[in-house]
Design a protein around this motif. Sequence first.
Motif, mmCIF file in Angstrom:
data_model
loop_
_atom_site.group_PDB
_atom_site.id
_atom_site.type_symbol
_atom_site.label_atom_id
_atom_site.label_comp_id
_atom_site.label_asym_id
_atom_site.label_seq_id
_atom_site.Cartn_x
_atom_site.Cartn_y
_atom_site.Cartn_z
ATOM 1 N N LEU A 30 0.852 -1.188 0.000
ATOM 2 C CA LEU A 30 0.000 0.000 0.000
ATOM 3 C C LEU A 30 0.889 1.239 0.000
ATOM 4 O O LEU A 30 1.800 1.362 0.820
ATOM 5 C CB LEU A 30 -0.897 0.017 1.243
ATOM 6 N N LEU A 31 0.624 2.148 -0.914
ATOM 7 C CA LEU A 31 1.384 3.389 -1.019
ATOM 8 C C LEU A 31 0.393 4.545 -1.041
ATOM 9 O O LEU A 31 -0.478 4.607 -1.911
ATOM 10 C CB LEU A 31 2.230 3.378 -2.297
ATOM 11 N N ILE A 32 0.504 5.442 -0.073
ATOM 12 C CA ILE A 32 -0.379 6.602 0.008
ATOM 13 C C ILE A 32 0.439 7.850 -0.284
ATOM 14 O O ILE A 32 1.395 8.146 0.427
ATOM 15 C CB ILE A 32 -1.045 6.702 1.391
ATOM 16 N N CYS A 33 0.051 8.553 -1.326
ATOM 17 C CA CYS A 33 0.736 9.783 -1.735
ATOM 18 C C CYS A 33 -0.233 10.946 -1.530
ATOM 19 O O CYS A 33 -0.980 11.328 -2.442
ATOM 20 C CB CYS A 33 1.188 9.681 -3.182
ATOM 21 N N ASP A 34 -0.207 11.479 -0.316
ATOM 22 C CA ASP A 34 -1.142 12.529 0.072
ATOM 23 C C ASP A 34 -0.805 13.826 -0.646
ATOM 24 O O ASP A 34 0.338 14.268 -0.660
ATOM 25 C CB ASP A 34 -1.099 12.718 1.588
ATOM 26 N N GLU A 35 -1.796 14.424 -1.277
ATOM 27 C CA GLU A 35 -1.713 15.707 -1.986
ATOM 28 C C GLU A 35 -0.772 15.687 -3.187
ATOM 29 O O GLU A 35 -0.350 16.734 -3.672
ATOM 30 C CB GLU A 35 -1.327 16.850 -1.029
ATOM 31 N N ILE A 36 -0.451 14.525 -3.708
ATOM 32 C CA ILE A 36 0.454 14.446 -4.858
ATOM 33 C C ILE A 36 -0.144 15.110 -6.099
ATOM 34 O O ILE A 36 0.580 15.666 -6.911
ATOM 35 C CB ILE A 36 0.880 12.992 -5.155
ATOM 36 N N LEU A 37 -1.462 15.080 -6.244
ATOM 37 C CA LEU A 37 -2.073 15.682 -7.421
ATOM 38 C C LEU A 37 -1.891 17.198 -7.441
ATOM 39 O O LEU A 37 -1.821 17.806 -8.509
ATOM 40 C CB LEU A 37 -3.550 15.296 -7.503
ATOM 41 N N ASP A 38 -1.787 17.795 -6.270
ATOM 42 C CA ASP A 38 -1.569 19.243 -6.205
ATOM 43 C C ASP A 38 -0.197 19.635 -6.744
ATOM 44 O O ASP A 38 0.001 20.767 -7.187
ATOM 45 C CB ASP A 38 -1.720 19.751 -4.770
ATOM 46 N N THR A 39 0.748 18.715 -6.720
ATOM 47 C CA THR A 39 2.083 19.041 -7.237
ATOM 48 C C THR A 39 2.049 19.308 -8.738
ATOM 49 O O THR A 39 2.893 20.044 -9.249
ATOM 50 C CB THR A 39 3.102 17.920 -6.938
ATOM 51 N N ILE A 40 1.083 18.734 -9.419
ATOM 52 C CA ILE A 40 0.943 18.998 -10.857
ATOM 53 C C ILE A 40 0.456 20.428 -11.077
ATOM 54 O O ILE A 40 0.962 21.147 -11.937
ATOM 55 C CB ILE A 40 -0.032 18.001 -11.511
ATOM 56 N N ILE A 41 -0.517 20.835 -10.283
ATOM 57 C CA ILE A 41 -1.099 22.174 -10.417
ATOM 58 C C ILE A 41 -0.026 23.248 -10.275
ATOM 59 O O ILE A 41 0.002 24.225 -11.011
ATOM 60 C CB ILE A 41 -2.209 22.391 -9.360
ATOM 61 N N PHE A 42 0.872 23.042 -9.297
ATOM 62 C CA PHE A 42 1.905 24.040 -9.018
ATOM 63 C C PHE A 42 3.204 23.782 -9.783
ATOM 64 O O PHE A 42 4.209 24.431 -9.536
ATOM 65 C CB PHE A 42 2.181 24.089 -7.510
ATOM 66 N N ASN A 43 3.188 22.811 -10.712
ATOM 67 C CA ASN A 43 4.371 22.455 -11.502
ATOM 68 C C ASN A 43 5.567 22.068 -10.647
ATOM 69 O O ASN A 43 6.712 22.334 -10.993
ATOM 70 C CB ASN A 43 4.756 23.579 -12.473
ATOM 71 N N VAL A 44 5.281 21.461 -9.507
ATOM 72 C CA VAL A 44 6.342 20.983 -8.627
ATOM 73 C C VAL A 44 6.806 19.607 -9.103
ATOM 74 O O VAL A 44 7.992 19.308 -9.089
ATOM 75 C CB VAL A 44 5.860 20.952 -7.159
ATOM 76 N N LEU A 45 5.867 18.769 -9.511
ATOM 77 C CA LEU A 45 6.158 17.513 -10.197
ATOM 78 C C LEU A 45 5.442 17.559 -11.537
ATOM 79 O O LEU A 45 4.449 18.273 -11.696
ATOM 80 C CB LEU A 45 5.658 16.304 -9.396
#
Length: 103
Positions: A30-45
């Motif tokens: 199990l891998l939980i990546c909390d708030e990872i989708l927000d990194t796309i919005i801010f161009n962090v990832l």
Amino acid sequence: MTSGPRPIHYEHAAKALDFAFEAIARGTNLLICDEILDTIIFNVLQKEQILKLIKECKHKIELVMTGINAPAEIMEMADYVTELVQVKHAYYSGARARKGIEY
């Protein structure tokens, strides 16, 4: 990140993504990546980095990702997509982000 990402945000995101791939290599279930989708919005990832993560987990590891505004490609690859509606949040009453809760 009302004023946009700072260098430390890029460092933390890169470390978190590295940790996720290391967890996959170690055989986590199990891998939980909390708030990872927000990194796309801010161009962090980049979206491509997250798509790679999904591909690595597909059919092997339960991957849970949170955040807002998931791109269509990510939603298409997902087994589940849930949209939560915020009714109340302390941030909008003036509370500051708390370590371990908001970040």
